[in-house]
Design an enzyme around this catalytic site. Structure first.
Site, PDB file in Angstrom:
ATOM      1  N   ASP A 139       2.568   0.969  11.601  1.00 30.55           N
ATOM      2  CA  ASP A 139       3.371   0.980  12.840  1.00 30.55           C
ATOM      3  C   ASP A 139       4.735   0.352  12.547  1.00 30.55           C
ATOM      4  O   ASP A 139       4.937  -0.258  11.491  1.00 30.55           O
ATOM      5  CB  ASP A 139       2.635   0.235  13.973  1.00 30.55           C
ATOM      6  CG  ASP A 139       2.436  -1.258  13.702  1.00 30.55           C
ATOM      7  OD1 ASP A 139       1.286  -1.741  13.814  1.00 30.55           O
ATOM      8  OD2 ASP A 139       3.421  -1.934  13.359  1.00 30.55           O
ATOM      9  N   CYS A 168      10.397  24.345   1.088  1.00 27.45           N
ATOM     10  CA  CYS A 168       9.461  25.105   0.242  1.00 27.45           C
ATOM     11  C   CYS A 168       8.350  25.757   1.056  1.00 27.45           C
ATOM     12  O   CYS A 168       7.501  26.463   0.508  1.00 27.45           O
ATOM     13  CB  CYS A 168       8.842  24.187  -0.815  1.00 27.45           C
ATOM     14  SG  CYS A 168       7.511  23.133  -0.167  1.00 27.45           S
ATOM     15  N   CYS A 223       6.876  16.502   2.789  1.00 27.47           N
ATOM     16  CA  CYS A 223       6.188  17.751   2.429  1.00 27.47           C
ATOM     17  C   CYS A 223       5.050  17.452   1.459  1.00 27.47           C
ATOM     18  O   CYS A 223       5.222  16.714   0.487  1.00 27.47           O
ATOM     19  CB  CYS A 223       7.178  18.722   1.772  1.00 27.47           C
ATOM     20  SG  CYS A 223       6.365  20.213   1.157  1.00 27.47           S
ATOM     21  N   ALA A 266      -2.604 -14.006  15.848  1.00 31.92           N
ATOM     22  CA  ALA A 266      -1.203 -13.918  15.408  1.00 31.92           C
ATOM     23  C   ALA A 266      -0.232 -14.261  16.535  1.00 31.92           C
ATOM     24  O   ALA A 266       0.735 -15.018  16.341  1.00 31.92           O
ATOM     25  CB  ALA A 266      -0.929 -12.495  14.911  1.00 31.92           C
ATOM     26  N   ASN A 313       0.379  -2.347   7.679  1.00 31.54           N
ATOM     27  CA  ASN A 313       0.402  -1.546   8.900  1.00 31.54           C
ATOM     28  C   ASN A 313       1.410  -0.406   8.779  1.00 31.54           C
ATOM     29  O   ASN A 313       2.456  -0.553   8.140  1.00 31.54           O
ATOM     30  CB  ASN A 313       0.741  -2.423  10.112  1.00 31.54           C
ATOM     31  CG  ASN A 313      -0.284  -3.531  10.291  1.00 31.54           C
ATOM     32  OD1 ASN A 313      -1.417  -3.425   9.821  1.00 31.54           O
ATOM     33  ND2 ASN A 313       0.123  -4.623  10.919  1.00 31.54           N
ATOM     34  N   GLY A 321      -3.972 -11.435   9.941  1.00 32.56           N
ATOM     35  CA  GLY A 321      -4.591 -10.259  10.564  1.00 32.56           C
ATOM     36  C   GLY A 321      -5.043  -9.191   9.609  1.00 32.56           C
ATOM     37  O   GLY A 321      -4.908  -7.993   9.901  1.00 32.56           O
ATOM     38  N   THR A 322      -5.604  -9.608   8.458  1.00 30.28           N
ATOM     39  CA  THR A 322      -6.165  -8.595   7.567  1.00 30.28           C
ATOM     40  C   THR A 322      -7.551  -9.034   7.113  1.00 30.28           C
ATOM     41  O   THR A 322      -7.802 -10.200   6.870  1.00 30.28           O
ATOM     42  CB  THR A 322      -5.252  -8.324   6.341  1.00 30.28           C
ATOM     43  OG1 THR A 322      -5.870  -7.317   5.517  1.00 30.28           O
ATOM     44  CG2 THR A 322      -4.995  -9.563   5.516  1.00 30.28           C
ATOM     45  N   SER A 323      -8.434  -8.029   7.006  1.00 26.86           N
ATOM     46  CA  SER A 323      -9.810  -8.330   6.580  1.00 26.86           C
ATOM     47  C   SER A 323      -9.887  -8.532   5.073  1.00 26.86           C
ATOM     48  O   SER A 323     -10.899  -8.978   4.550  1.00 26.86           O
ATOM     49  CB  SER A 323     -10.730  -7.177   6.992  1.00 26.86           C
ATOM     50  OG  SER A 323     -10.233  -5.956   6.436  1.00 26.86           O
ATOM     51  N   HIS A 332       1.418   0.699   2.880  1.00 32.89           N
ATOM     52  CA  HIS A 332       0.643   1.923   3.134  1.00 32.89           C
ATOM     53  C   HIS A 332       1.474   2.978   3.850  1.00 32.89           C
ATOM     54  O   HIS A 332       0.916   3.887   4.465  1.00 32.89           O
ATOM     55  CB  HIS A 332      -0.617   1.595   3.954  1.00 32.89           C
ATOM     56  CG  HIS A 332      -1.550   0.704   3.200  1.00 32.89           C
ATOM     57  ND1 HIS A 332      -2.477  -0.090   3.826  1.00 32.89           N
ATOM     58  CD2 HIS A 332      -1.686   0.444   1.864  1.00 32.89           C
ATOM     59  CE1 HIS A 332      -3.152  -0.771   2.916  1.00 32.89           C
ATOM     60  NE2 HIS A 332      -2.674  -0.473   1.720  1.00 32.89           N
TER      61      HIS A 332
END
Ligand code: APR
Length: 261
Positions: free
Chosen positions: A110, A162, A133, A243, A108, A199-201, A125
């Site tokens: 979040d 930059c 940047c 969960a 997640n 909670g993950t597929s 992730h």
């Protein structure tokens, strides 16, 4: 809420617990899972079509606005009882008579685990609250204006160093996970006694491979998910529960058992 006995036994005996979480971990906080349908301005788009380098190249303002809307949505929700239970478990474990470490590895982006009190969360992730940047990769510490209401396009800031565009600090489809983050996640699950997959597929790799690595290294693997997933066959125990209901019940039982020791 009855905690499955094998899960409780493994949790009480474990010295090194790793909890691998996905979007379902935040569902009871009101954050749509990744494969829930998009709503609002982006309802006709699938998340998989927006979280890509191609979408960013095509229309950075559109993708930037989508991430701002997600940033705003997460800022308005709270960690749920599942997030809080994991943070408590780690705290208890650290102070408890029988030391055990409890670490979170999440897909997640979040910050609900952190806001619940979990420390050193491994974000496979990336994170909604980090920006960099697109050109020189410098972390962006400038201000990010989140519109009160979602708007369809917002020009991203430019890098003060930059002049490149500032992008979300997340891993898009087709991009590689940062090697040091992946190696840290692998080391954690391969060293764990117990890995909870919550909670993950189990669809997106390489994250989906962590339960396999954990099982191969000798950990007890438990899936916490109301539905069947690609992880289910890898798990020693499948706990068809949400969960925010399962994790508080488990942590309360572990604490009760610890209190009896
Ligand atoms: N408690 C536990 N699990 C739940 C709950 C809940 N309250 N609600 C839903 N789930 C489960 C669903 O059954 C599903 O298996 O959470 C899972 C969510 O799956 P996805 O939406 O595919 O999310 P996730 O597995 O985290 O996606 C992985 O894919 O799209 C990319 O980068 C993105 O991190 C994401 C990755």
């Amino acid at each position: 809420m009855v905690v499955p006995q094998p899960v409780l036994e493994a949790a009480v005996d474990a010295r090194r617990v790793v909890v691998v979480t996905g979007a379902g971990m935040s569902a009871e906080s009101g954050v749509p899972t990744f494969r829930d349908a998009q709503t609002g301005l982006w309802e006709q788009y699938a998340a998989e079509d927006l979280a890509t380098p191609e979408a960013w190249e095509r229309d950075p303002a559109f993708v930037w606005a989508w991430y701002l809307s997600r940033f705003g949505a997460v800022a308005h929700v709270q960690p749920n009882a599942g997030h809080l239970a994991l943070a408590r478990w780690a705290g208890t474990a650290a102070d408890g008579a029988r030391s055990a470490s409890v670490r979170v590895v999440t897909q997640n982006i979040d910050d609900l685990h952190e806001r619940a009190g979990s420390h050193d969360v491994v974000h496979l992730h990336g994170s909604l609250t980090s920006f960099r940047c697109e050109r020189c990769e410098t972390a962006y510490a400038g201000s990010v204006d989140v519109p009160e209401q979602p708007v369809e396009r917002v020009d991203p800031p430019t890098c003060p160093r930059c002049g490149g565009l500032v992008r979300p600090g997340v891993v898009w489809f087709g991009e590689l996970l940062p090697l040091e983050v992946w190696e840290q996640a692998v080391a954690l699950v391969e060293d764990a006694d117990l890995v909870l997959v919550v909670g993950t597929s189990g669809i997106v790799h390489p994250a989906a491979g962590l339960p396999v690595l954990a099982r191969g290294a000798g950990a007890v693997v438990v899936e916490v998910n109301p539905l069947e997933t690609d992880v289910s066959d890898v798990a020693h125990v499948v706990w068809r529960e949400t969960a925010a209901l399962a994790l508080p019940a488990l942590v309360a039982e572990v604490e009760a058992r610890r209190g009896q020791d």
